[in-house]
Each structure stands twice: as structure tokens, then as C-alpha cells.
Design a protein around this motif. Structure first.
Motif, PDB file in Angstrom:
ATOM      1  N   GLU A  59       0.829  -1.220   0.000  1.00 37.00           N
ATOM      2  CA  GLU A  59       0.000   0.000   0.000  1.00 37.00           C
ATOM      3  C   GLU A  59       0.857   1.262   0.000  1.00 37.00           C
ATOM      4  O   GLU A  59       0.568   2.213  -0.716  1.00 37.00           O
ATOM      5  CB  GLU A  59      -0.917   0.024   1.230  1.00 37.00           C
ATOM      6  CG  GLU A  59      -2.018  -1.002   1.214  1.00 37.00           C
ATOM      7  CD  GLU A  59      -2.790  -1.046   2.531  1.00 37.00           C
ATOM      8  OE1 GLU A  59      -2.505  -0.236   3.446  1.00 37.00           O
ATOM      9  OE2 GLU A  59      -3.673  -1.916   2.658  1.00 37.00           O
ATOM     10  N   GLU A  60       1.883   1.275   0.830  1.00 36.83           N
ATOM     11  CA  GLU A  60       2.638   2.512   1.050  1.00 36.83           C
ATOM     12  C   GLU A  60       3.784   2.747   0.077  1.00 36.83           C
ATOM     13  O   GLU A  60       4.193   3.891  -0.114  1.00 36.83           O
ATOM     14  CB  GLU A  60       3.173   2.551   2.489  1.00 36.83           C
ATOM     15  CG  GLU A  60       2.069   2.604   3.513  1.00 36.83           C
ATOM     16  CD  GLU A  60       2.557   2.590   4.949  1.00 36.83           C
ATOM     17  OE1 GLU A  60       1.713   2.743   5.840  1.00 36.83           O
ATOM     18  OE2 GLU A  60       3.768   2.438   5.187  1.00 36.83           O
ATOM     19  N   THR A  61       4.315   1.678  -0.495  1.00 35.54           N
ATOM     20  CA  THR A  61       5.482   1.855  -1.374  1.00 35.54           C
ATOM     21  C   THR A  61       5.257   1.391  -2.803  1.00 35.54           C
ATOM     22  O   THR A  61       5.938   1.846  -3.709  1.00 35.54           O
ATOM     23  CB  THR A  61       6.720   1.101  -0.834  1.00 35.54           C
ATOM     24  OG1 THR A  61       6.518  -0.307  -0.978  1.00 35.54           O
ATOM     25  CG2 THR A  61       7.008   1.470   0.611  1.00 35.54           C
ATOM     26  N   GLY A  62       4.346   0.432  -3.002  1.00 35.65           N
ATOM     27  CA  GLY A  62       4.143  -0.140  -4.325  1.00 35.65           C
ATOM     28  C   GLY A  62       5.286  -1.025  -4.782  1.00 35.65           C
ATOM     29  O   GLY A  62       5.291  -1.506  -5.911  1.00 35.65           O
ATOM     30  N   LEU A  63       6.264  -1.265  -3.921  1.00 38.05           N
ATOM     31  CA  LEU A  63       7.429  -2.073  -4.300  1.00 38.05           C
ATOM     32  C   LEU A  63       7.062  -3.546  -4.393  1.00 38.05           C
ATOM     33  O   LEU A  63       6.309  -4.064  -3.573  1.00 38.05           O
ATOM     34  CB  LEU A  63       8.560  -1.889  -3.293  1.00 38.05           C
ATOM     35  CG  LEU A  63       9.160  -0.491  -3.198  1.00 38.05           C
ATOM     36  CD1 LEU A  63      10.161  -0.408  -2.054  1.00 38.05           C
ATOM     37  CD2 LEU A  63       9.808  -0.087  -4.513  1.00 38.05           C
TER      38      LEU A  63
END
Length: 157
Positions: A59-63
Motif C-alpha cells: 500500500e505505502e510503497t508499491g514495491l
């Protein structure tokens, strides 16, 4: 004011150059006060710290392709956010990635509004900055992780 109890999973995400990802945020009630913090967030009902870490990183990085390692530390923090008191138990997973380009499009609207910046920090930069970094002592702890590897059992921060 009664504190809400919360459990959270946090991630110490290191890139290929041993830099740590931190987000800069603030409380909308006190927008002039900012701090840097690790990715992560609250556990959903029935979710393990590992499952929460995987979800929060997406959710927060898309990594993609993050190598999520063990829980290396834990602590309990008390804080206020949006005029609500919280008592939070949190566990820190060590993780590695070779990707450093972030995608915040999967963040919730409130999270996205409160995220002011993202930055990859070296241990030296963490140790030298005058900015507020949470958890306290993070630079020393990450330095020890890099020098000695993960502890056999998680340490209390």
C-alpha cells in the motif's frame, strides 16, 4: 482522554546501498510539527505482523519483490494523533529491496494526505540529522543490524 490500544507492524526497509526508507509526516491538528518514521501500520483483525507488513509495504510503497525478513525489534509507544491518544505495540521486520522508486497510489486518502515526503537515509545521515526520527535510537539500531546482522531474538527499542 482514554487511549486506544493498537497493534502495528513496521518495516525497516533497506535498499541495495544499505539506505533505510523513512516517511515524513505530521498530525493535521499540529501541521508545523513533523517527524520521520518507518513504513507500516495497524494490524487488521486476525492478521499476523508478517501479513500486515506485506500489505502495508504494498500500500505505502508499491514495491514488488521485497525480501521480508524476521522481526528484529519491538516496542510500545504512546502518542496522540488527531486529538486521539494511542498506546501502540509494534513489531519491526527487517526487509530488503533493490527497487527504490515508490508508488503511493494504493495508500488511503488520509494516509496520502499525511505523507509529506519519502526518503532513503544512510545510517550516517540518520545519526547526524537534527530532524525528529522515530523510533528514538533508530540510527544506532540500524547500524548494529548492518554490522552484526539480525539478532537471534527481537530486541526492545
Amino acid at each position: 482522554m482514554t487511549a486506544k490500544h493498537r497493534k502495528a507492524s513496521r518495516i525497516l526497509l533497506l535498499d541495495g546501498q544499505d539506505r533505510l526508507l523513512l516517511f515524513r509526516g505530521s498530525d493535521p491538528v499540529v501541521p508545523d510539527v513533523t517527524w520521520w518514521f518507518t513504513p507500516g501500520g495497524g494490524l487488521e483483525p486476525g492478521e499476523s505482523t508478517r501479513e500486515a507488513a506485506v500489505r502495508e509495504l504494498a500500500e505505502e510503497t508499491g514495491l514488488r519483490g521485497v525480501d521480508l525478513g524476521p522481526v528484529v525489534a519491538y516496542d510500545t509507544v504512546s502518542y496522540s494523533f488527531r486529538e486521539q491518544r494511542y498506546e501502540q505495540e509494534q513489531w519491526f521486520h527487517l526487509a530488503r529491496t533493490v527497487e527504490t522508486v515508490l508508488d503511493h497510489s494504493r495508500m488511503g486518502r488520509d494516509e496520502h494526505a499525511e505523507l509529506l515526503a519519502a526518503r532513503w537515509w544512510t545510517v550516517e545521515e540518520l545519526g547526524e540529522t537534527a530532524e525528529t526520527i522515530y523510533p528514538i535510537g533508530l540510527a544506532d539500531f540500524v547500524g548494529r543490524l548492518l554490522a552484526e546482522g539480525p539478532p537471534v531474538t527481537p530486541v526492545r527499542l
